[in-house]
Scaffold this active site. Structure first.
Site, PDB file in Angstrom:
ATOM      1  CD  GLU A  64      -2.835   1.111   2.436  1.00 50.70           C
ATOM      2  OE1 GLU A  64      -3.502   2.137   2.590  1.00 50.70           O
ATOM      3  OE2 GLU A  64      -2.830   0.158   3.242  1.00 50.70           O
ATOM      4  NE  ARG A 295       3.080  -9.148  10.270  1.00 50.06           N
ATOM      5  CZ  ARG A 295       3.042  -7.970   9.608  1.00 50.06           C
ATOM      6  NH1 ARG A 295       3.987  -7.072   9.779  1.00 50.06           N
ATOM      7  NH2 ARG A 295       2.048  -7.696   8.805  1.00 50.06           N
ATOM      8  CE  LYS A 305       3.373   0.223   4.705  1.00 49.36           C
ATOM      9  NZ  LYS A 305       2.251  -0.066   3.823  1.00 49.36           N
TER      10      LYS A 305
HETATM   11  P1  ATP Z   1       1.488  -2.304   8.397  1.00 47.34           P
HETATM   12  O1  ATP Z   1       2.899  -2.007   8.831  1.00 47.34           O
HETATM   13  O2  ATP Z   1       0.551  -1.175   8.634  1.00 47.34           O
HETATM   14  O3  ATP Z   1       0.997  -3.657   8.850  1.00 47.34           O
HETATM   15  P2  ATP Z   1       2.143  -3.469   5.933  1.00 47.34           P
HETATM   16  O4  ATP Z   1       3.584  -3.480   6.292  1.00 47.34           O
HETATM   17  O5  ATP Z   1       1.348  -4.716   5.973  1.00 47.34           O
HETATM   18  O6  ATP Z   1       1.474  -2.388   6.822  1.00 47.34           O
HETATM   19  P3  ATP Z   1       1.685  -3.347   3.084  1.00 47.34           P
HETATM   20  O7  ATP Z   1       2.041  -2.244   2.179  1.00 47.34           O
HETATM   21  O8  ATP Z   1       0.285  -3.822   3.084  1.00 47.34           O
HETATM   22  O9  ATP Z   1       2.048  -2.800   4.512  1.00 47.34           O
HETATM   23  O10 ATP Z   1       2.659  -4.577   2.871  1.00 47.34           O
HETATM   24  C1  ATP Z   1       2.984  -5.067   1.596  1.00 47.34           C
HETATM   25  C2  ATP Z   1       3.337  -6.514   1.666  1.00 47.34           C
HETATM   26  O11 ATP Z   1       4.435  -6.719   2.551  1.00 47.34           O
HETATM   27  C3  ATP Z   1       2.198  -7.357   2.187  1.00 47.34           C
HETATM   28  O12 ATP Z   1       2.046  -8.464   1.323  1.00 47.34           O
HETATM   29  C4  ATP Z   1       2.634  -7.770   3.551  1.00 47.34           C
HETATM   30  O13 ATP Z   1       2.161  -9.051   3.864  1.00 47.34           O
HETATM   31  C5  ATP Z   1       4.151  -7.765   3.445  1.00 47.34           C
HETATM   32  N1  ATP Z   1       4.748  -7.491   4.739  1.00 47.34           N
HETATM   33  C6  ATP Z   1       4.533  -6.421   5.524  1.00 47.34           C
HETATM   34  N2  ATP Z   1       5.203  -6.516   6.686  1.00 47.34           N
HETATM   35  C7  ATP Z   1       5.888  -7.682   6.637  1.00 47.34           C
HETATM   36  C8  ATP Z   1       6.767  -8.368   7.539  1.00 47.34           C
HETATM   37  N3  ATP Z   1       7.079  -7.854   8.729  1.00 47.34           N
HETATM   38  N4  ATP Z   1       7.287  -9.552   7.141  1.00 47.34           N
HETATM   39  C9  ATP Z   1       6.980 -10.059   5.944  1.00 47.34           C
HETATM   40  N5  ATP Z   1       6.155  -9.489   5.057  1.00 47.34           N
HETATM   41  C10 ATP Z   1       5.609  -8.310   5.391  1.00 47.34           C
END
Ligand code: ATP
Ligand code: MG
Length: 588
Positions: A64, A295, A305
């Site tokens: 996003e 994750r 974020k």
């Molecule tokens: P927030 O920090 O608000 O949870 P987000 O990090 O999930 O947001 P996105 O832009 O939706 O933000 O993430 C993009 C992709 O990165 C998604 O497919 C998400 O699953 C993956 N992603 C985000 N954080 C992690 C993480 N800590 N480890 C692995 N993959 C991640």
């Protein structure tokens, strides 16, 4: 992969894991073989992107655009692009821009930049969820007509109350069984801007009593009178992520939609929605399937974020690319390498179980790669003068230092020696503690790449601080000459000729948080900030470093890995950032 594997070797997804096993099984069952990639007319091709070429599998990275990418995203990027590379498939970069309020072009640009920096290329497959808004709207109208969705005019509180809880089933609200034609009329009014934000929503009609709360008629469209960064004011209703995401995957003919574990409970809705649209002829089968993995959680790091935005907005760091921030922009400026990240992704692997990875694992990956690529240089970080009293004044000579001890092809460079040198303050002790083999009165050490010197004493200021250390050299002991071996010493220290070295700003970065789990137990995570996360010093550097270009990485012997800062360096005046020390200093 074993810890000793060579980091320079291609490391993307070289390890098998449960996702690879899943894909292998799909491929041998011919699950996606029937798909006529891009050749089929109909809704699967409504998106405005490039035509899909043949590819065995398709994955996607769907950020996003509401923040900068962080170390967690690096795991997801390496996984998705790595799988595409491994299977000769394709990986899409898709901006999930269904939320009009928080998204900005700056984030889109920074995300593209970070993915490319990590070494990946989405080719023609760069997309935006907002490209599919027309299709999503049509899909919603279809669901209403087919009795699978309805407009609900309950207030937010009523809806919440009727939705039940984890232990109690939900109850149908008064609008659930309204005629499809009525919902359709209302939905069109929503689209035309006839209703206020929050006045009503479109909900999928699934099972209000389902044990899975995500299936209790989830909201799929809401009114939001906001300007979107790409579609402007064309829409005042926006699809929710849970509705939009499966559709984006299906339209792009993604085969394996890999996401983090918190979406596991959403998978039944993912399958329900795509199944209904396929039944209605709005999508072609086979449909994409969602696979969840754990994750990345890293100790000493905050990855949400929201927290990163707070750190930037409240100026706890200097910006999105502050070298202490766990953003990819920050890591890059810190001197971390894409190869180090790919190695890291490979070492930690993917699993279904949530766990914490020690920050030192990431640092070790960076050390391993930097050790391989970084040329060696000399820097004296905390300088004190060393005078060789028996070395003639005005004389100087060349010493030769290898640029890389394991790679003789990188050659040697000249390090000039003269009577007055800089050495590290900690390499001298007036009273040597036990086991101290460096300079103290009466002791001899080797000036690395130079001579053996014997310490004769020191000068001090009124406050008792050492200002000058004195020594005498043994002229027959120069490194690389036959006499070098005649005198054996235990200590070996680095040094720079004071007349030749250059003073330079060096930033010693450390971890941004002093606690392994910042904000654990509901504590304000800002209280866990490490007050010593950066120390700015003036160091003495060897002359050849003056010409080093921004982004160049070096090992400063005995100190660690450093990079020329890309933000604050000027031609001839580099500023250095410490990427990582030579050894982990956080081991308890
Ligand atoms: P927030 O920090 O608000 O949870 P987000 O990090 O999930 O947001 P996105 O832009 O939706 O933000 O993430 C993009 C992709 O990165 C998604 O497919 C998400 O699953 C993956 N992603 C985000 N954080 C992690 C993480 N800590 N480890 C692995 N993959 C991640
Ligand atoms: Mg997210």
């Amino acid at each position: 992969m074993s810890k000793n594997a060579k980091p320079g070797a291609e490391t993307v997804a070289s390890t098998s894991n449960f996702i690879r096993s899943h894909i292998d099984a799909d491929l041998s069952a011919g699950k996606y073989a029937a798909r006529s990639w891009g050749g089929k007319p109909g809704p699967a091709r409504v998106h405005a992107g490039a035509p899909l070429d043949a590819a065995k599998i398709r994955t996607r990275f769907p950020p996003e655009p509401n923040g900068y990418l962080h170390l967690g995203h690096a795991k997801s990027i390496c996984l998705n692009f790595g799988l595409a590379l491994h299977y000769a498939g394709a990986c899409h970069l898709r901006f999930d821009d269904t939320n009009p309020e928080k998204e900005e072009q700056e984030y889109v640009d920074s995300i593209r930049d970070a993915v490319q920096w990590l070494g990946f290329d989405w080719g023609p497959n760069g997309y935006f969820a907002s490209d599919y808004f027309d299709y999503m709207y049509e899909a919603a109208e279809y669901l209403i007509s087919a009795g699978h969705a309805y407009v609900d005019e309950q207030s937010a509180e009523e809806m919440r109350a009727n939705r039940g809880t984890l232990t109690e089933p939900g109850k149908p609200g008064p609008w659930r069984d309204r005629p499809a034609a009525e919902s359709l009329a209302r939905f069109r009014e929503m689209r035309e801007g006839k209703h206020a934000d929050g006045a009503m929503v479109l909900r999928a009609k699934i099972d209000i009593a389902s044990p899975n709360i995500n299936l209790r008629d989830p909201v799929i469209y809401r009114i939001r009178k906001a300007t979107h960064h790409r579609t402007g004011d064309a829409w005042c209703i926006y699809p929710l992520y849970t509705f939009a995401h499966p559709i984006e995957d299906a339209l792009e003919q993604i085969t394996h939609s890999i996401c983090t574990l918190e979406f596991e409970d959403q998978r039944p809705f993912y399958d329900w929605l795509l199944g209904k649209l396929a039944d209605g002829g709005l999508l072609a089968r086979p449909l994409p399937q969602q696979i969840e993995f754990a994750r990345l959680n890293l100790t000493y790091v905050a990855l949400s974020k929201r927290k990163l935005i707070q750190l930037v907005d409240e100026k706890h760091v200097s910006g999105w690319d502050d070298p202490r921030l766990p953003t990819l922009a920050g890591a890059r400026r810190r001197g971390y390498t894409p190869e180090g990240f790919r190695l890291f992704a490979d070492r930690i692997g993917v699993s279904k179980a949530d766990s914490w990875i020690e920050y030192s694992v990431l640092e070790d990956c960076m050390r391993d790669h930097l050790n391989e690529i970084a040329e060696r240089r000399i820097a004296v970080l905390d300088p004190v003068k060393l005078v060789i009293d028996n070395y003639p004044e005005g004389q100087q000579e060349d010493c030769f230092a290898p640029n890389h001890p394991q790679n003789p092809d990188l050659g040697k460079r000249v390090v000039p020696l003269s009577r007055e040198l800089w050495i590290e303050r900690e390499d001298f002790a007036e009273q040597a503690p036990k086991g101290f083999f460096r300079l103290f009165p009466g002791n001899s050490v080797r000036l690395r790449y130079g001579y053996v010197v014997k310490c004769t004493g020191c000068e001090k200021d009124a406050a008792g601080n050492v200002t000058v250390v004195h020594c005498e050299y043994l002229p027959e002991t120069k490194s690389g000459t036959p006499g070098a071996e005649t005198v054996k010493v235990k200590g070996n220290i680095h040094w720079l000729s004071a007349a030749h070295s250059q003073a330079s700003e060096v930033r010693l970065y450390d971890r941004l948080f002093k606690e392994a789990h910042p904000g654990a137990g509901g504590r304000d995570f800002l209280l866990d900030l490490n007050p010593d996360s950066v120390k700015t010093i003036t160091a003495q550097l060897e002359p050849s470093l003056a010409a080093a270009g921004p982004g160049t990485r070096f090992q400063f012997e005995r100190h660690g890995y450093f990079v020329v800062d890309t933000g604050d360096s000027a031609p001839g005046k580099p500023v250095f950032n410490r990427a990582v020390t030579l050894r982990d200093s956080w081991v308890k």
